[in-house]
Design a protein around this motif. Structure first.
Motif, mmCIF file in Angstrom:
data_model
loop_
_atom_site.group_PDB
_atom_site.id
_atom_site.type_symbol
_atom_site.label_atom_id
_atom_site.label_comp_id
_atom_site.label_asym_id
_atom_site.label_seq_id
_atom_site.Cartn_x
_atom_site.Cartn_y
_atom_site.Cartn_z
ATOM 1 N N GLU A 214 0.779 15.722 -17.979
ATOM 2 C CA GLU A 214 1.333 17.044 -17.690
ATOM 3 C C GLU A 214 0.394 17.839 -16.784
ATOM 4 N N ASN A 215 -0.893 17.807 -17.081
ATOM 5 C CA ASN A 215 -1.861 18.542 -16.263
ATOM 6 C C ASN A 215 -1.891 18.028 -14.829
ATOM 7 N N ARG A 216 -1.804 16.723 -14.642
ATOM 8 C CA ARG A 216 -1.818 16.158 -13.288
ATOM 9 C C ARG A 216 -0.561 16.544 -12.518
ATOM 10 N N VAL A 217 0.579 16.535 -13.183
ATOM 11 C CA VAL A 217 1.836 16.913 -12.532
ATOM 12 C C VAL A 217 1.758 18.367 -12.082
ATOM 13 N N ILE A 218 1.268 19.225 -12.954
ATOM 14 C CA ILE A 218 1.151 20.653 -12.622
ATOM 15 C C ILE A 218 0.107 20.865 -11.533
ATOM 16 N N GLN A 219 -1.029 20.211 -11.683
ATOM 17 C CA GLN A 219 -2.134 20.372 -10.727
ATOM 18 C C GLN A 219 -1.714 19.995 -9.311
ATOM 19 N N HIS A 220 -0.932 18.926 -9.167
ATOM 20 C CA HIS A 220 -0.526 18.442 -7.848
ATOM 21 C C HIS A 220 0.843 18.958 -7.427
ATOM 22 N N ASN A 221 1.422 19.840 -8.260
ATOM 23 C CA ASN A 221 2.731 20.428 -7.960
ATOM 24 C C ASN A 221 3.773 19.336 -7.658
ATOM 25 N N ASN B 294 8.569 12.023 -7.346
ATOM 26 C CA ASN B 294 7.332 11.493 -6.792
ATOM 27 C C ASN B 294 6.981 10.156 -7.429
ATOM 28 N N PRO B 295 6.284 9.272 -6.701
ATOM 29 C CA PRO B 295 5.874 7.987 -7.277
ATOM 30 C C PRO B 295 4.818 8.165 -8.357
ATOM 31 N N SER B 296 4.842 7.287 -9.336
ATOM 32 C CA SER B 296 3.943 7.405 -10.487
ATOM 33 C C SER B 296 2.473 7.214 -10.136
ATOM 34 N N TYR B 297 2.168 6.490 -9.047
ATOM 35 C CA TYR B 297 0.764 6.262 -8.709
ATOM 36 C C TYR B 297 0.024 7.568 -8.397
#
Length: 78
Positions: free
Chosen positions: A5-12, A17-20
């Motif tokens: 969740e933090n990575r998804v939010i951080q990178h908007n 988007n691809p999972s990599y």
């Protein structure tokens, strides 16, 4: 889950988007024949929480949850 969740939010990112873009790399593998102690030590050495578990034929059989193992051992009666 929180890490993802933090990575998804951080990178908007969005669901298209691809999972990599959010995955941890490299993947760390643990053999299914490993003992619980070996699994714990492996996770601590690599500083990971979810290693991929491989069969003897190198097929993915699951994903280990380090925190769940520690929690269960903490309350286990021997």
């Amino acid at each position: 889950r929180k890490d993802i969740e933090n990575r998804v939010i951080q990178h908007n990112l969005n669901i298209d988007n691809p999972s990599y873009l959010i995955m941890s790399a490299p993947l760390h593998y643990l053999k299914s024949s490993s003992t619980v102690l070996e699994a714990i030590l492996f996770c601590e050495e690599k500083n990971i929480k979810h290693p991929v578990v491989l069969s003897e034929n190198n097929e993915v059989t699951g994903i280990l949850n380090y925190e769940e193992i520690i929690k269960k051992l903490k309350y286990a009666s021997f």
